[in-house]
Design a protein around this motif. Structure first.
Motif, PDB file in Angstrom:
ATOM      1  N   PRO A 120       0.822  -1.203   0.000  1.00  0.00           N
ATOM      2  CA  PRO A 120       0.000   0.000   0.000  1.00  0.00           C
ATOM      3  C   PRO A 120       0.863   1.263   0.000  1.00  0.00           C
ATOM      4  CG  PRO A 120      -0.142  -1.177   2.101  1.00  0.00           C
ATOM      5  CD  PRO A 120       0.568  -2.061   1.153  1.00  0.00           C
ATOM      6  N   PHE A 121       1.997   1.170   0.659  1.00  0.00           N
ATOM      7  CA  PHE A 121       2.869   2.326   0.749  1.00  0.00           C
ATOM      8  C   PHE A 121       3.352   2.756  -0.633  1.00  0.00           C
ATOM      9  CE2 PHE A 121       7.064   4.238   1.201  1.00  0.00           C
ATOM     10  CZ  PHE A 121       6.764   5.284   2.057  1.00  0.00           C
ATOM     11  N   TYR A 122       3.901   1.827  -1.379  1.00  0.00           N
ATOM     12  CA  TYR A 122       4.386   2.172  -2.714  1.00  0.00           C
ATOM     13  C   TYR A 122       3.240   2.498  -3.654  1.00  0.00           C
ATOM     14  CZ  TYR A 122       9.000   0.972  -1.233  1.00  0.00           C
ATOM     15  OH  TYR A 122      10.186   0.968  -0.569  1.00  0.00           O
ATOM     16  N   GLY A 123       2.128   1.803  -3.445  1.00  0.00           N
ATOM     17  CA  GLY A 123       0.978   2.061  -4.297  1.00  0.00           C
ATOM     18  C   GLY A 123       0.603   3.537  -4.318  1.00  0.00           C
ATOM     19  N   GLU A 124       0.537   4.116  -3.135  1.00  0.00           N
ATOM     20  CA  GLU A 124       0.171   5.533  -3.070  1.00  0.00           C
ATOM     21  C   GLU A 124       1.177   6.402  -3.811  1.00  0.00           C
ATOM     22  OE1 GLU A 124      -0.750   7.095   0.829  1.00  0.00           O
ATOM     23  OE2 GLU A 124      -1.738   5.226   1.361  1.00  0.00           O
ATOM     24  N   CYS A 125       2.422   6.054  -3.638  1.00  0.00           N
ATOM     25  CA  CYS A 125       3.471   6.847  -4.260  1.00  0.00           C
ATOM     26  C   CYS A 125       3.411   6.697  -5.782  1.00  0.00           C
ATOM     27  CB  CYS A 125       4.810   6.386  -3.715  1.00  0.00           C
ATOM     28  SG  CYS A 125       6.107   7.566  -3.998  1.00  0.00           S
ATOM     29  N   LEU A 126       3.196   5.489  -6.235  1.00  0.00           N
ATOM     30  CA  LEU A 126       3.109   5.245  -7.671  1.00  0.00           C
ATOM     31  C   LEU A 126       1.948   6.020  -8.265  1.00  0.00           C
ATOM     32  CD1 LEU A 126       3.815   1.443  -7.989  1.00  0.00           C
ATOM     33  CD2 LEU A 126       5.367   3.380  -8.027  1.00  0.00           C
ATOM     34  N   GLU A 127       0.856   6.052  -7.509  1.00  0.00           N
ATOM     35  CA  GLU A 127      -0.283   6.803  -8.010  1.00  0.00           C
ATOM     36  C   GLU A 127       0.096   8.275  -8.151  1.00  0.00           C
ATOM     37  OE1 GLU A 127      -3.787   6.841  -5.637  1.00  0.00           O
ATOM     38  OE2 GLU A 127      -5.082   6.931  -7.378  1.00  0.00           O
ATOM     39  N   GLY A 128       0.860   8.760  -7.177  1.00  0.00           N
ATOM     40  CA  GLY A 128       1.322  10.137  -7.263  1.00  0.00           C
ATOM     41  C   GLY A 128       2.168  10.347  -8.509  1.00  0.00           C
ATOM     42  N   ILE A 129       3.048   9.423  -8.772  1.00  0.00           N
ATOM     43  CA  ILE A 129       3.922   9.542  -9.942  1.00  0.00           C
ATOM     44  C   ILE A 129       3.088   9.527 -11.215  1.00  0.00           C
ATOM     45  CG2 ILE A 129       5.678   8.358 -11.297  1.00  0.00           C
ATOM     46  CD1 ILE A 129       6.899   7.430  -8.648  1.00  0.00           C
ATOM     47  N   GLU A 130       2.174   8.591 -11.272  1.00  0.00           N
ATOM     48  CA  GLU A 130       1.289   8.509 -12.432  1.00  0.00           C
ATOM     49  C   GLU A 130       0.589   9.837 -12.661  1.00  0.00           C
ATOM     50  OE1 GLU A 130      -2.003   6.933 -13.488  1.00  0.00           O
ATOM     51  OE2 GLU A 130      -0.993   5.807 -15.066  1.00  0.00           O
ATOM     52  N   ASN A 131       0.117  10.390 -11.569  1.00  0.00           N
ATOM     53  CA  ASN A 131      -0.569  11.668 -11.635  1.00  0.00           C
ATOM     54  C   ASN A 131       0.331  12.784 -12.123  1.00  0.00           C
ATOM     55  OD1 ASN A 131      -2.983  13.284 -10.415  1.00  0.00           O
ATOM     56  ND2 ASN A 131      -3.242  11.118  -9.917  1.00  0.00           N
ATOM     57  N   GLY A 132       1.522  12.838 -11.552  1.00  0.00           N
ATOM     58  CA  GLY A 132       2.442  13.904 -11.905  1.00  0.00           C
ATOM     59  C   GLY A 132       2.910  13.784 -13.344  1.00  0.00           C
ATOM     60  N   LEU A 133       2.826  12.576 -13.883  1.00  0.00           N
ATOM     61  CA  LEU A 133       3.324  12.349 -15.229  1.00  0.00           C
ATOM     62  C   LEU A 133       2.237  12.516 -16.285  1.00  0.00           C
ATOM     63  CD1 LEU A 133       6.188  11.884 -14.973  1.00  0.00           C
ATOM     64  CD2 LEU A 133       5.856   9.432 -15.072  1.00  0.00           C
ATOM     65  N   SER A 134       0.984  12.458 -15.842  1.00  0.00           N
ATOM     66  CA  SER A 134      -0.079  12.510 -16.838  1.00  0.00           C
ATOM     67  C   SER A 134      -0.055  13.852 -17.546  1.00  0.00           C
ATOM     68  CB  SER A 134      -1.436  12.273 -16.182  1.00  0.00           C
ATOM     69  OG  SER A 134      -1.783  13.371 -15.396  1.00  0.00           O
ATOM     70  N   ASP A 135      -0.290  13.822 -18.818  1.00  0.00           N
ATOM     71  CA  ASP A 135      -0.286  15.024 -19.661  1.00  0.00           C
ATOM     72  C   ASP A 135       1.105  15.597 -19.897  1.00  0.00           C
ATOM     73  OD1 ASP A 135      -3.056  14.876 -19.679  1.00  0.00           O
ATOM     74  OD2 ASP A 135      -3.169  16.020 -17.821  1.00  0.00           O
TER      75      ASP A 135
END
Lengths: 334, 334
Positions: free
Chosen positions: B76-91
């Motif tokens: 769960p810890f990395y999951g949240e971070c990965l989601e953040g990365i995905e978000n920051g990378l979108s667009d």
DNA sequence: TTTTTCAATGACAACGCTTTCATGATAAGA
DNA sequence: TCTTATCATGAAAGCGTTGTCATTGAAAAA
């Protein structure tokens, strides 16, 4: 070592052979004299050579990547499945590329297109709202493995679980413990799973001759928060109930919290059943009775199936079942 | 539509222009007459053209992908971070590619090499056991953003949080509530975080003049299961304690369960503090007092920073802090 | 009008690899 | 020994883009 990365040609020169030979050694495409092979291998490790995948992809038409469409990377449910895929793909040479659909059919289509433009060799679709038609169309170019639906089409393999039967089973477990007033927290409106689980719940009740009080069915969206809201709603409605069947574990967690906040004990006052068996469900207090989805295993199998398809085989994917795991959140009504 | 995907050349022919012009329109590299632009755009949508990323990567030297090294995708810890990365990378046009290091320095090095061979344009390393030296070496070819350590080197930006101070703060919270016999469940042996958190715990005790009983320090490995074991161990040792500070939330969950199984109430009998503030920690019973790590935000910021670096800038990454979130798992000792 | 300048465009050479095709060498059959 | 398969190897043509360079035509300056 150097500034630009080493190329196959440099390796070839270092080893005193032609680029073709190096390529052949790399891919095991043809027999090569031991002397040369050794020379090349020495050159490779000396120059610390790593083939350029982009070039390989372009030249061979195979990118050795697999597109995985999930809905939400961060959700524990998908996390387990992704780990399964990662596992199933390791040592096959394929690398997964993940994309988030966020439960939006358009977004999903867009993501799939993006994956396709990245030249993925195959697609794993974890549930999602894309239409069957769109998948069938995609499958003309890429082999596809899809979970959460039954879809028989060329170049597509699907993994499907009988949610309805499992939901019915879970509800029957509660009935078997003497519960008659059983609330249900349904999942997100447009997910086929939600319907199936709700249907299973209904089926169990009507089969036992229990009349369903519609006020006992609350609508959630699969998130923990919606579980809290649902229970508060249920409690506010003042329709008595002795058990709750939540359409997934996350909502069960929320329900658990709401009950706690109202001073209602689980399982003493209310029995609680979830669905999914997330890793965390062993560690809730009390450990949650739930329906186990073999998420990880499905991930592994999906990966393996796709790799087989890519290898030109027509694999028969294994069957998976759902299983009720009885832990401490349910008890006999007295 | 057709069997093979359409190429830039086909688009060019359809639009009656040269491939170069199409490329220029795609990349906005140079001005193009409106008439041609429209013709090309029509051709693109007519043929349903998607540029071949592999070819683009090869020709331009930029793959528009970012390698992300995590330790365990499913946590769960990395999951949240990965989601953040995905978000920051979108667009941004960049796509993340994830790789699991499984907390093994060799494995990590191997994964990084694999990512590099996939021609990633940059690297995000989420903690991990790679040596600083290896990162500095890698950074000669790729810009890197790394979390969980302080590393000042060219082409590297790091995000670091003061775990020690936060751990001390958390422990002081317990002390402030009157607790004197405070157990600690430490994290995995070789993680720098574990040391920092243990150090913070020690610091708080000694600063307050409480003598540390070494038997109150149990060693876990950051998994829920190890939290269970640790508490059982602690209980078996029969050294009395009134509070537990676990080095992460997952172990706190395990601890919570073990206490529950022993009939020990939280927070009435024992106060419990975690570390991370996983999304689930709001939904535990009782909701867990813990130190909030801005995991998601760090993911977003890491992505943004890397993209800036790739854009030739030398960004000053934002600072993040840790914050104690007091919920219901701790209470005043009486 | 003539010259200069510049924006728009096309031709073509990379990019690093795979893969066919051709060739010389080697082994097997006559 | 001579011919014929067989094998190992190299040369070279792509794969689908980008990016440089040269060319063209038209607008701006003279």
């Amino acid at each position: 070592m150097n500034d630009k990365s080493t190329t196959l040609e440099q390796v070839a020169r270092e080893a005193g052979v032609s680029p073709s030979t190096v390529s052949r050694i790399l891919n095991g495409t043809a027999g090569v004299k031991d002397a040369k092979r050794e020379a090349v291998e020495r050159a490779i490790s000396k120059l610390n050579y790593q083939p350029n995948k982009a070039a390989q992809a372009l030249a061979s038409g195979r990118s050795m990547t697999i597109g995985v469409l999930t809905q939400n990377i961060a959700s524990p449910f998908y996390g387990e499945c992704l780990e399964g895929i990662e596992n199933g793909l390791s040592d096959t040479g394929y690398t997964p590329i993940f994309a988030n659909g966020h439960w939006d059919a358009n977004e999903e289509a867009h993501r799939i297109a993006l994956l396709a433009s990245r030249q993925v060799d195959g697609l794993i679709i974890l549930t999602g709202s894309v239409t069957d038609g769109a998948l069938i169309e995609q499958a003309r170019r890429l082999p596809i493995v899809v979970t959460g639906r039954q879809l028989n089409a060329p170049n597509i393999k699907s993994f499907w679980l009988n949610d309805r039967a499992a939901a019915r089973h879970a509800t029957e477990h509660l009935i078997g413990l003497g519960h008659r007033q059983i609330a249900h927290i349904a999942g997100a409106q447009h997910h086929p799973d939600s319907h199936a689980r709700l249907a299973g719940y209904r089926e169990a009740l009507s089969f036992t001759g229990i009349e369903l009080d519609e006020r006992l069915v609350a609508r959630g969206d699969y998130s923990e928060g919606s579980g809290v809201i649902a229970v508060n709603q249920l409690l506010a409605d003042r329709v008595p109930f002795t058990a709750i069947f939540a359409a997934n574990d996350q909502m069960a967690y929320g329900a658990r919290l709401a009950l706690y906040q109202h001073g209602i004990r689980v399982p003493e006052d209310i029995s609680l059943v979830g669905f999914d068996d997330l890793q965390n469900s062993i560690y809730t207090t009390p450990p949650l009775t739930t329906v186990r989805q073999p998420t990880f295993e499905i991930g592994v199998a999906a990966a393996a199936t796709l790799v087989n398809m890519l290898g030109g085989q027509v694999p028969e994917p294994p069957e998976f079942g759902l299983e009720l795991i009885v832990r401490d959140s349910t008890r006999r009504l007295r």
